[in-house]
Design an enzyme around this catalytic site. Sequence first.
Site, mmCIF file in Angstrom:
data_model
loop_
_atom_site.group_PDB
_atom_site.id
_atom_site.type_symbol
_atom_site.label_atom_id
_atom_site.label_comp_id
_atom_site.label_asym_id
_atom_site.label_seq_id
_atom_site.Cartn_x
_atom_site.Cartn_y
_atom_site.Cartn_z
ATOM 1 N N SER A 318 0.751 -1.332 0.062
ATOM 2 C CA SER A 318 -0.079 0.008 -0.118
ATOM 3 C C SER A 318 0.856 1.143 0.010
ATOM 4 O O SER A 318 0.141 2.311 -0.402
ATOM 5 C CB SER A 318 -0.970 0.072 1.198
ATOM 6 O OG SER A 318 -0.322 -0.216 2.411
ATOM 7 N N HIS A 346 -5.533 -4.515 -1.387
ATOM 8 C CA HIS A 346 -5.431 -3.284 -2.438
ATOM 9 C C HIS A 346 -5.465 -4.060 -3.845
ATOM 10 O O HIS A 346 -5.565 -3.510 -5.074
ATOM 11 C CB HIS A 346 -4.373 -2.611 -2.275
ATOM 12 C CG HIS A 346 -4.192 -1.563 -1.297
ATOM 13 N ND1 HIS A 346 -4.754 -0.286 -1.667
ATOM 14 C CD2 HIS A 346 -3.784 -1.550 0.061
ATOM 15 C CE1 HIS A 346 -4.587 0.465 -0.307
ATOM 16 N NE2 HIS A 346 -4.297 -0.481 0.538
ATOM 17 N N LYS A 378 -12.323 -1.326 -0.835
ATOM 18 C CA LYS A 378 -11.800 -0.827 -2.017
ATOM 19 C C LYS A 378 -12.476 -0.932 -3.412
ATOM 20 O O LYS A 378 -13.323 -0.353 -3.622
ATOM 21 C CB LYS A 378 -10.455 -1.297 -2.424
ATOM 22 C CG LYS A 378 -9.250 -0.609 -1.301
ATOM 23 C CD LYS A 378 -9.167 -1.158 0.036
ATOM 24 C CE LYS A 378 -8.224 -0.613 1.007
ATOM 25 N NZ LYS A 378 -8.102 -1.129 2.234
#
Length: 520
Positions: A318, A346, A378
């Site tokens: 990240s 992610h 996300k």
Amino acid sequence: MRTEPGGCCCRRPVRAKDCVANGEVRNGYVRISAATAAAAAGQIHHVTQNGALYKRPFNEGFEETPMLVAVLTYVGYGVLTLFGYLRDFLRHWRIEKCHHATEREEQKDFVSLYQDFENFYTRNLYMRIRDNWNRPICSVPGARVDIMERQSHDYNWSFKYTGNVIKDVINMGSYNYLGFARNTGPCQEAAAKVLEEYGVGVCSTRQEIGNLDKHEELEKLVASFLGVEAAMTYGMGFATNSMNIPALVSKGCLILSDELNHASLVLGARLSGATIRVFKHNNMQSLEKLLKDAIVYGQPRTRRPWKKILILVEGIYSMEGSIVRLPEVIALKKKYKAYLYLDEAHSIGALGPTGRGVVDYFGLDPEDVDIMMGTFTKSFGASGGYIGGKKELIDYLRTHSHSAVYATSLSPPVVEQIITSMKCIMGQDGTTLGPSLLWPLPLQSTGSGHAGPAAMAHGPSRSMACGILPDRGTNPCPLHRQADSQPLCHQRSPSGSFLNCIILCEDVIHCVAMFCSHSI
């Protein structure tokens, strides 16, 4: 992400005329000449020499910070630090008014609650630019957002809201990778329907009366999406790591953690009571050395074998935006009989030909990963996280995980949001919306160089989530400041920020032009 047909799968990121070898790492990357890299290619660790590990060359390109920029940055921090000490001196002698939290005068003889240096950065450096951070929005986190206008009359120590709203600010600081977090469309309609039927909250844990049929449906869908036997969902992504790792390992176990792992992984490892050893970022030689030492020497003092050896890595890191060298990690894990914990917060939904994360990206078997973790915050436009793996693992976590025993169940509308968006990505909703959102991913992962409208970029700073006011004369205004606000990196943007997939090309061009005009 760019790949070259003749590239070497064993090398570190390629930059311009320079090439980086896997074992030679300084702050993650070291530049060496092409000739040296070619000569070292045959001496790289034996795991990477197995061409079957990669179905295609794996090269990552990262822009290195110029020396002049780095030096000037450190000089700037030094000057600000000196001025900070000067202002602290003035505040101490009541020459400058002090606004930060301190004890009252009658408490001066008590044990100090605050250490002066603990918030030195906050009061002297961050406070000077605080007006650029933590900007409240009052709209859906789409391509453009509405921001509440605020003013400060005491040099950013406090803010007052004017009541006005700044409309149509280009959103460059969102986790809304695929655009599912919106107030219209199939996800919103499905969530609204479930809201009418189930209400907002469950008000109980999964082990009591908080286990709904929607939760069961979601977990079956997640297991199918990941290609694993079973899965379990949690109400918070951060707690999915921090509360489940202590349930998997304890004293007498060894955790091998990448040096750039997320704070939730670090916290979970510390709470577990296991011994923690850190290996260099994405460096397979560093990881194997730790594995060898763990096998040969065992536990400190007693020399007994470790109960478990758990490798902690992220799919997309990240902070850096780099992709884990998963084929090599799996090869080492199998060789030394360790366990692998993969955090795909992610990467899930936003990496790979079908959006199934880094395992899909490399074309690997999900069964080679012992614990697959990810979040719904996300790509799915919701909240919460999941753990996927063998049925025995999930059954164990249902009874031993603090997040399962004590945490409140996921809200039904949130569950439905995840189900609808996941079915859309999988193509089970009867439309082509999911594939259309994923179409740039294969292009970026095969090295076409075409970013497309769903391009995602990543910045070098930890707090570069920015939004740009569309007016010509305005300044860049970051929307929020947080510890790790970096999504997956396919290409870096000139502005140093990152983009979600719903940003239009003309907005990107406008933002870059704004940055350039203000930097001149």
